[in-house]
Design a protein around this motif. Sequence first.
Motif, PDB file in Angstrom:
ATOM      1  N   ASP A  15       0.814  -1.228   0.000  1.00  0.00           N
ATOM      2  CA  ASP A  15       0.000   0.000   0.000  1.00  0.00           C
ATOM      3  C   ASP A  15       0.840   1.267   0.000  1.00  0.00           C
ATOM      4  O   ASP A  15       0.527   2.231  -0.707  1.00  0.00           O
ATOM      5  CB  ASP A  15      -0.945   0.012   1.196  1.00  0.00           C
ATOM      6  CG  ASP A  15      -2.051  -1.020   1.081  1.00  0.00           C
ATOM      7  OD1 ASP A  15      -2.331  -1.484  -0.043  1.00  0.00           O
ATOM      8  OD2 ASP A  15      -2.639  -1.359   2.119  1.00  0.00           O
ATOM      9  N   GLU A  16       1.910   1.291   0.786  1.00  0.00           N
ATOM     10  CA  GLU A  16       2.740   2.501   0.884  1.00  0.00           C
ATOM     11  C   GLU A  16       3.388   2.823  -0.466  1.00  0.00           C
ATOM     12  O   GLU A  16       3.361   3.970  -0.929  1.00  0.00           O
ATOM     13  CB  GLU A  16       3.820   2.320   1.952  1.00  0.00           C
ATOM     14  CG  GLU A  16       4.673   3.554   2.155  1.00  0.00           C
ATOM     15  CD  GLU A  16       5.736   3.350   3.228  1.00  0.00           C
ATOM     16  OE1 GLU A  16       6.711   4.120   3.201  1.00  0.00           O
ATOM     17  OE2 GLU A  16       5.594   2.454   4.070  1.00  0.00           O
ATOM     18  N   THR A  17       3.950   1.814  -1.100  1.00  0.00           N
ATOM     19  CA  THR A  17       4.582   2.010  -2.411  1.00  0.00           C
ATOM     20  C   THR A  17       3.547   2.408  -3.454  1.00  0.00           C
ATOM     21  O   THR A  17       3.790   3.304  -4.274  1.00  0.00           O
ATOM     22  CB  THR A  17       5.326   0.738  -2.851  1.00  0.00           C
ATOM     23  OG1 THR A  17       6.318   0.411  -1.870  1.00  0.00           O
ATOM     24  CG2 THR A  17       5.982   0.903  -4.204  1.00  0.00           C
ATOM     25  N   TRP A  18       2.372   1.767  -3.421  1.00  0.00           N
ATOM     26  CA  TRP A  18       1.316   2.058  -4.393  1.00  0.00           C
ATOM     27  C   TRP A  18       0.854   3.511  -4.264  1.00  0.00           C
ATOM     28  O   TRP A  18       0.658   4.202  -5.263  1.00  0.00           O
ATOM     29  CB  TRP A  18       0.163   1.087  -4.210  1.00  0.00           C
ATOM     30  CG  TRP A  18      -0.861   1.154  -5.297  1.00  0.00           C
ATOM     31  CD1 TRP A  18      -2.141   1.576  -5.174  1.00  0.00           C
ATOM     32  CD2 TRP A  18      -0.703   0.782  -6.667  1.00  0.00           C
ATOM     33  NE1 TRP A  18      -2.799   1.487  -6.383  1.00  0.00           N
ATOM     34  CE2 TRP A  18      -1.931   1.000  -7.322  1.00  0.00           C
ATOM     35  CE3 TRP A  18       0.361   0.282  -7.414  1.00  0.00           C
ATOM     36  CZ2 TRP A  18      -2.119   0.740  -8.678  1.00  0.00           C
ATOM     37  CZ3 TRP A  18       0.169   0.026  -8.764  1.00  0.00           C
ATOM     38  CH2 TRP A  18      -1.058   0.254  -9.372  1.00  0.00           C
ATOM     39  N   ALA A  19       0.702   3.973  -3.015  1.00  0.00           N
ATOM     40  CA  ALA A  19       0.272   5.356  -2.784  1.00  0.00           C
ATOM     41  C   ALA A  19       1.329   6.344  -3.280  1.00  0.00           C
ATOM     42  O   ALA A  19       1.007   7.326  -3.967  1.00  0.00           O
ATOM     43  CB  ALA A  19      -0.021   5.578  -1.301  1.00  0.00           C
ATOM     44  N   ALA A  20       2.587   6.078  -2.956  1.00  0.00           N
ATOM     45  CA  ALA A  20       3.668   6.964  -3.399  1.00  0.00           C
ATOM     46  C   ALA A  20       3.782   6.954  -4.919  1.00  0.00           C
ATOM     47  O   ALA A  20       4.000   7.999  -5.546  1.00  0.00           O
ATOM     48  CB  ALA A  20       4.990   6.549  -2.756  1.00  0.00           C
ATOM     49  N   TYR A  21       3.608   5.781  -5.510  1.00  0.00           N
ATOM     50  CA  TYR A  21       3.655   5.670  -6.969  1.00  0.00           C
ATOM     51  C   TYR A  21       2.527   6.480  -7.603  1.00  0.00           C
ATOM     52  O   TYR A  21       2.717   7.139  -8.630  1.00  0.00           O
ATOM     53  CB  TYR A  21       3.573   4.194  -7.365  1.00  0.00           C
ATOM     54  CG  TYR A  21       3.720   3.904  -8.831  1.00  0.00           C
ATOM     55  CD1 TYR A  21       4.724   4.482  -9.596  1.00  0.00           C
ATOM     56  CD2 TYR A  21       2.851   3.020  -9.461  1.00  0.00           C
ATOM     57  CE1 TYR A  21       4.858   4.196 -10.944  1.00  0.00           C
ATOM     58  CE2 TYR A  21       2.978   2.726 -10.804  1.00  0.00           C
ATOM     59  CZ  TYR A  21       3.981   3.318 -11.536  1.00  0.00           C
ATOM     60  OH  TYR A  21       4.106   3.020 -12.879  1.00  0.00           O
ATOM     61  N   GLU A  23       1.219   9.210  -6.354  1.00  0.00           N
ATOM     62  CA  GLU A  23       1.629  10.619  -6.251  1.00  0.00           C
ATOM     63  C   GLU A  23       2.658  10.957  -7.319  1.00  0.00           C
ATOM     64  O   GLU A  23       2.571  12.010  -7.966  1.00  0.00           O
ATOM     65  CB  GLU A  23       2.218  10.891  -4.861  1.00  0.00           C
ATOM     66  CG  GLU A  23       1.204  10.850  -3.738  1.00  0.00           C
ATOM     67  CD  GLU A  23       1.850  11.082  -2.382  1.00  0.00           C
ATOM     68  OE1 GLU A  23       2.806  11.883  -2.300  1.00  0.00           O
ATOM     69  OE2 GLU A  23       1.406  10.444  -1.405  1.00  0.00           O
ATOM     70  N   LEU A  24       3.638  10.074  -7.487  1.00  0.00           N
ATOM     71  CA  LEU A  24       4.678  10.299  -8.495  1.00  0.00           C
ATOM     72  C   LEU A  24       4.056  10.428  -9.883  1.00  0.00           C
ATOM     73  O   LEU A  24       4.362  11.373 -10.625  1.00  0.00           O
ATOM     74  CB  LEU A  24       5.658   9.116  -8.458  1.00  0.00           C
ATOM     75  CG  LEU A  24       6.820   9.081  -9.437  1.00  0.00           C
ATOM     76  CD1 LEU A  24       7.952   8.271  -8.830  1.00  0.00           C
ATOM     77  CD2 LEU A  24       6.442   8.524 -10.770  1.00  0.00           C
ATOM     78  N   CYS A  25       3.170   9.501 -10.223  1.00  0.00           N
ATOM     79  CA  CYS A  25       2.533   9.532 -11.546  1.00  0.00           C
ATOM     80  C   CYS A  25       1.678  10.789 -11.712  1.00  0.00           C
ATOM     81  O   CYS A  25       1.679  11.406 -12.787  1.00  0.00           O
ATOM     82  CB  CYS A  25       1.703   8.271 -11.767  1.00  0.00           C
ATOM     83  SG  CYS A  25       2.718   6.800 -12.026  1.00  0.00           S
ATOM     84  N   GLU A  27       2.150  13.689 -10.343  1.00  0.00           N
ATOM     85  CA  GLU A  27       3.069  14.811 -10.573  1.00  0.00           C
ATOM     86  C   GLU A  27       3.580  14.826 -12.005  1.00  0.00           C
ATOM     87  O   GLU A  27       3.851  15.884 -12.561  1.00  0.00           O
ATOM     88  CB  GLU A  27       4.245  14.751  -9.604  1.00  0.00           C
ATOM     89  CG  GLU A  27       3.903  15.182  -8.200  1.00  0.00           C
ATOM     90  CD  GLU A  27       5.108  15.185  -7.279  1.00  0.00           C
ATOM     91  OE1 GLU A  27       6.267  15.134  -7.769  1.00  0.00           O
ATOM     92  OE2 GLU A  27       4.891  15.235  -6.052  1.00  0.00           O
ATOM     93  N   ARG A  32      -0.930   5.488 -13.043  1.00  0.00           N
ATOM     94  CA  ARG A  32      -0.098   4.321 -12.752  1.00  0.00           C
ATOM     95  C   ARG A  32      -0.225   3.300 -13.872  1.00  0.00           C
ATOM     96  O   ARG A  32       0.782   2.734 -14.317  1.00  0.00           O
ATOM     97  CB  ARG A  32      -0.500   3.693 -11.413  1.00  0.00           C
ATOM     98  CG  ARG A  32      -0.073   4.535 -10.223  1.00  0.00           C
ATOM     99  CD  ARG A  32      -0.502   3.888  -8.937  1.00  0.00           C
ATOM    100  NE  ARG A  32      -1.924   4.131  -8.738  1.00  0.00           N
ATOM    101  CZ  ARG A  32      -2.487   4.365  -7.561  1.00  0.00           C
ATOM    102  NH1 ARG A  32      -1.768   4.372  -6.462  1.00  0.00           N
ATOM    103  NH2 ARG A  32      -3.775   4.582  -7.472  1.00  0.00           N
TER     104      ARG A  32
END
Length: 65
Positions: A15-21, A23-25, A27, A32
């Motif tokens: 979940d943590e990586t998916w959420a950060a990913y 946000e990255l996408c 930006e 995703r």
Amino acid sequence: MTTKGTPGRVVRIDDETWAAYGELCAEEGTSRADDLRRHAHARVQAWRKKQAIQRRLNKMNASDD
């Protein structure tokens, strides 16, 4: 089935990586799903190119014999 007719895939990501990913996408102005598709496409294209080069080398080596 998605709206574009391609099948959905299951990918296991914490979940943590998916959420950060996400946000990255966001930006970068992409989704995703689109980012993953582009990444997979680029990897396959590079792999195919490497295979084609290897086939040519093998053919050249075979003709040298």
